[in-house]
Scaffold this motif. Structure first.
Motif, short mmCIF file in Angstrom:
data_model
loop_
_atom_site.label_atom_id
_atom_site.label_comp_id
_atom_site.label_asym_id
_atom_site.label_seq_id
_atom_site.Cartn_x
_atom_site.Cartn_y
_atom_site.Cartn_z
N ASP A 1 -8.40 -32.44 -49.27
CA ASP A 1 -7.20 -32.17 -50.07
C ASP A 1 -7.34 -30.76 -50.59
OD1 ASP A 1 -5.78 -34.84 -50.23
OD2 ASP A 1 -7.78 -35.41 -50.94
N CYS A 2 -6.35 -29.90 -50.31
CA CYS A 2 -6.44 -28.48 -50.67
C CYS A 2 -5.24 -28.06 -51.50
CB CYS A 2 -6.51 -27.61 -49.42
SG CYS A 2 -7.90 -27.97 -48.34
N TRP A 3 -5.49 -27.14 -52.42
CA TRP A 3 -4.43 -26.50 -53.19
C TRP A 3 -4.59 -24.99 -53.04
CZ3 TRP A 3 -6.78 -30.98 -54.40
CH2 TRP A 3 -5.96 -32.09 -54.67
N VAL A 4 -3.50 -24.31 -52.66
CA VAL A 4 -3.53 -22.88 -52.35
C VAL A 4 -2.57 -22.15 -53.27
CG1 VAL A 4 -3.26 -21.14 -50.55
CG2 VAL A 4 -4.03 -23.45 -49.94
N CYS A 5 -3.01 -21.02 -53.82
CA CYS A 5 -2.16 -20.20 -54.68
C CYS A 5 -1.13 -19.48 -53.82
CB CYS A 5 -3.00 -19.20 -55.46
SG CYS A 5 -2.04 -18.13 -56.56
N ASP A 6 0.15 -19.61 -54.15
CA ASP A 6 1.22 -19.01 -53.34
C ASP A 6 1.12 -17.49 -53.30
OD1 ASP A 6 2.11 -21.57 -52.99
OD2 ASP A 6 3.70 -21.44 -54.51
N GLU A 7 0.79 -16.87 -54.42
CA GLU A 7 0.77 -15.41 -54.50
C GLU A 7 -0.55 -14.82 -54.02
OE1 GLU A 7 1.95 -13.77 -58.20
OE2 GLU A 7 3.64 -15.13 -58.47
N ASP A 8 -1.56 -15.64 -53.91
CA ASP A 8 -2.88 -15.15 -53.51
C ASP A 8 -3.52 -16.18 -52.59
OD1 ASP A 8 -5.35 -14.05 -53.19
OD2 ASP A 8 -5.92 -14.12 -55.31
N PRO A 9 -3.19 -16.18 -51.29
CA PRO A 9 -3.70 -17.20 -50.36
C PRO A 9 -5.21 -17.25 -50.27
CG PRO A 9 -1.89 -15.96 -49.38
CD PRO A 9 -2.27 -15.25 -50.63
N ASP A 10 -5.91 -16.20 -50.74
CA ASP A 10 -7.37 -16.26 -50.76
C ASP A 10 -7.88 -17.25 -51.80
OD1 ASP A 10 -7.79 -14.43 -48.74
OD2 ASP A 10 -7.77 -12.72 -50.10
N ALA A 11 -7.03 -17.59 -52.77
CA ALA A 11 -7.42 -18.53 -53.82
C ALA A 11 -7.11 -19.93 -53.34
CB ALA A 11 -6.67 -18.23 -55.11
N ARG A 12 -8.14 -20.72 -53.11
CA ARG A 12 -7.98 -22.04 -52.52
C ARG A 12 -9.01 -22.99 -53.12
NH1 ARG A 12 -6.45 -24.27 -47.30
NH2 ARG A 12 -5.46 -22.27 -46.87
N LEU A 13 -8.56 -24.17 -53.50
CA LEU A 13 -9.46 -25.21 -54.01
C LEU A 13 -9.37 -26.41 -53.08
CD1 LEU A 13 -11.34 -26.29 -56.28
CD2 LEU A 13 -9.28 -27.18 -57.39
N SER A 14 -10.53 -26.87 -52.59
CA SER A 14 -10.56 -27.98 -51.64
C SER A 14 -11.50 -29.06 -52.15
CB SER A 14 -11.06 -27.51 -50.26
OG SER A 14 -10.26 -26.44 -49.77
N VAL A 15 -11.07 -30.31 -52.01
CA VAL A 15 -11.91 -31.47 -52.32
C VAL A 15 -12.11 -32.23 -51.02
CG1 VAL A 15 -12.18 -33.55 -53.70
CG2 VAL A 15 -10.96 -31.58 -54.65
N ILE A 16 -13.37 -32.30 -50.56
CA ILE A 16 -13.68 -32.81 -49.23
C ILE A 16 -14.52 -34.08 -49.35
CG2 ILE A 16 -14.70 -32.24 -46.99
CD1 ILE A 16 -14.45 -29.30 -49.05
N LYS A 17 -14.09 -35.14 -48.68
CA LYS A 17 -14.85 -36.37 -48.63
C LYS A 17 -15.85 -36.28 -47.49
CE LYS A 17 -14.18 -41.39 -48.32
NZ LYS A 17 -13.16 -42.47 -48.21
N THR A 18 -17.15 -36.28 -47.80
CA THR A 18 -18.16 -35.92 -46.80
C THR A 18 -19.06 -37.07 -46.36
OG1 THR A 18 -19.67 -35.22 -48.55
CG2 THR A 18 -18.22 -33.54 -47.59
N GLY A 19 -18.95 -38.24 -46.95
CA GLY A 19 -19.89 -39.30 -46.60
C GLY A 19 -21.09 -39.30 -47.51
N THR A 20 -22.21 -39.82 -47.05
CA THR A 20 -23.38 -39.99 -47.93
C THR A 20 -24.48 -38.96 -47.71
OG1 THR A 20 -24.35 -41.53 -46.33
CG2 THR A 20 -22.99 -42.47 -48.07
N ASP A 21 -24.34 -38.09 -46.73
CA ASP A 21 -25.47 -37.24 -46.35
C ASP A 21 -25.22 -35.75 -46.57
OD1 ASP A 21 -23.52 -37.12 -44.49
OD2 ASP A 21 -24.83 -37.18 -42.74
N VAL A 22 -24.21 -35.38 -47.36
CA VAL A 22 -23.87 -33.98 -47.54
C VAL A 22 -23.81 -33.65 -49.03
CG1 VAL A 22 -22.18 -32.15 -47.10
CG2 VAL A 22 -22.54 -33.95 -45.40
N ASP A 23 -24.58 -32.64 -49.45
CA ASP A 23 -24.46 -32.13 -50.80
C ASP A 23 -24.10 -30.65 -50.70
OD1 ASP A 23 -26.77 -30.84 -50.04
OD2 ASP A 23 -28.08 -31.95 -51.39
N ALA A 24 -24.18 -29.91 -51.82
CA ALA A 24 -23.71 -28.52 -51.83
C ALA A 24 -24.47 -27.65 -50.84
CB ALA A 24 -23.84 -27.95 -53.25
#
Length: 495
Positions: free
Chosen positions: A243-266
């Motif tokens: 799920d992503c949210w993108v700033c209209d005036e600055d497409p470089d600004a993007r926030l994403s929430v990713i469902k990764t399963g049980t084996d992925v951390d930062a």
């Protein structure tokens, strides 16, 4: 963004705990107090039920709500009354009646009805967007390149003037107005959280004012997203849904929430993307992720002039990665930090719990409640207490959430961290100023203090995390309100 870390565990000296409790859970202030259930004014409910007419400033004649809605439908067949609220819009001590009209679930206009001497008058308010109406009459407006918090002022010509409120005040933390469904319409859905949150301030693109985020809920989590200027995208990042949210005036600004399963951390997420983390780290507590599953944040280089920061939320069965991308020195960065900070994940227990629920208190009395979800736990609050967030307090050197009822009762949930059961009991028993009447192992202490009845129970979350739950009420209200407090405590569920 700095947040205080939890206070060190300590067994309080005699008198300390309930001295702090008395200091912090004092009689609720005007801001803290739950709204009193004032007597229904007959003219207001008569208007809602079309049993009485009002003088319409728009049509210049007396109309019932039914007749007024019919006039509107002649102009727009899909516009209909959806909800009403009794509220003092201009803070003159008299409650007005506000009725919201919608089309395709979008707000079209607000009809404001008020008592003018012996007459009942009604006027439409449409000039600005009347969003996020609060119980004190303030609301978020959009008008001619400006946005902010304001309040209506009644003039001879009607409710046309917005009085702008001081910009530095965070009105988004004020409790939402309690909208009720109009007769014959679908019940108003109850949000798990307050409707909005101030995420920052801006003077960009010729406009100025607070940047307010509206509550956005998915099946697994909620967060606050600016109500204008950001676009939602459902996409894939590699093999994972996001799920992503993108700033209209600055497409470089993007926030994403990713469902990764049980084996992925930062760290492993950055490796999955082929990026090497740099040494800068953000420690736990600076950004309060949900349910104490927050991990160290790693920042990785993403080309010239852009940065990626990755957060991970480790759950029992599913991990989530929160990926924040922004251009260096961009104003969006601070807004995005607040967006990340606002994320709350719903665990499997909470997801299966209805937002609205009715409790049977004693076989005869029924209590309508709504679900509220906090960092680490959820519970049900009585509808008669109003739609409100918890008061953030410190009780005995520990962080607490407290809710105040209309009759002097209150419920506090105190975060004791990894305090063991013996120390938690000592933290309670070591106090003076109350008369202990009963103990039950290491789980419950009951007593009195002056004209109050008190009870402290202990609840434990996975990971040896301890919470003290404190119920208080006036002795002469025990029979009436104690079953309500018991029902609230029984509804507590930990993530």
């Amino acid at each position: 963004m700095k947040y205080a870390v939890a206070a060190a565990l300590a067994v309080l000296m005699i008198g300390g705990f309930f001295w702090a409790l008395e200091k912090q859970t004092h009689e609720p202030t005007t801001q803290q107090a739950a709204p009193k259930q004032t007597a229904e004014k007959p003219w207001q409910m008569d208007i809602v039920n079309s049993k009485r007419s009002f003088q319409s400033d728009t049509y210049g004649c007396g109309l019932t709500i039914e007749e007024y809605a019919q006039r509107l439908r002649e102009e727009d067949p899909d516009c209909a009354p959806r909800a009403y609220v009794k509220i003092d819009l201009d803070q003159d001590g008299q409650e007005e009646l506000a009725i919201r009209f919608e089309k395709d679930k979008r707000h079209m206009l607000t009809l404001i009805i008020w008592q003018d001497g012996e007459n009942i008058r009604g006027a439409e308010y449409t000039r600005q967007d009347m969003s996020f109406l609060k119980e004190d009459g303030t609301f978020y407006y959009l008008d001619r390149g400006h946005w902010g918090w304001g309040r209506l002022e009644r003039r001879e010509a009607g409710w046309k003037t917005v009085i702008r409120m001081p910009q530095g005040d965070n009105y988004s933390s004020t409790n939402d107005a309690w909208w009720r469904a109009m007769p014959g319409t679908e019940k108003i859905p109850t949000n798990r959280r307050n409707s909005c949150l101030t995420l920052g301030y801006s003077g960009r693109s010729g406009v100025s004012g607070p940047i307010v985020g509206g509550l956005t809920e998915t099946d697994a989590f909620s967060l606050y997203v600016p109500i204008t200027g950001w676009t939602y995208e459902s996409t894939m990042i590699g093999q994972y849904a996001a799920d992503c949210w993108v700033c209209d005036e600055d497409p470089d600004a993007r926030l994403s929430v990713i469902k990764t399963g049980t084996d992925v951390d930062a760290l492993s997420w950055l490796a999955y993307l082929g990026k090497k983390p740099i040494t800068r780290q953000r420690t736990e507590g600076e950004l309060q992720l949900v349910n104490r599953y927050s991990q160290t944040v790693h920042s990785g280089a993403e080309g010239a002039g852009t940065t990626m920061e990755v957060f991970s939320r480790l759950g029992e069965t599913t991990n989530y990665v929160i990926q924040m991308e922004y251009a260096d020195e961009a104003w969006d960065k601070d807004v995005m930090y607040c967006m990340v900070d606002s994320i709350r994940f719903y665990d499997s227990v909470t997801l299966n719990m209805p937002v609205d629920r009715v409790f049977n208190l004693d076989g005869e009395s029924m209590m309508e409640c709504h679900l509220t979800v906090l960092d680490g736990y959820s519970l049900y609050l009585p509808n008669v207490w109003g739609m409100r967030d918890a008061e953030k307090e410190t009780i005995g050197c520990h962080d607490a959430n407290t809710w105040y009822g209309p009759d002097g009762e209150s419920l506090s949930i105190v975060d004791l961290g990894k305090m063991n059961s013996d120390d938690a009991m000592a933290w309670t028993l070591g106090s003076q100023g109350w008369t202990m009447s009963e103990t039950e192992g290491n789980t419950r202490v009951t007593g009195t203090r002056g004209d109050e009845r008190l009870e402290v129970t202990f609840k434990y979350r996975v990971g040896n995390w301890t919470y003290a739950v404190i119920k208080r009420c006036p002795k002469d209200k025990t029979e009436e309100v104690w079953p309500v407090l018991e029902a609230m405590v029984s509804s507590i569920r930990f993530s």
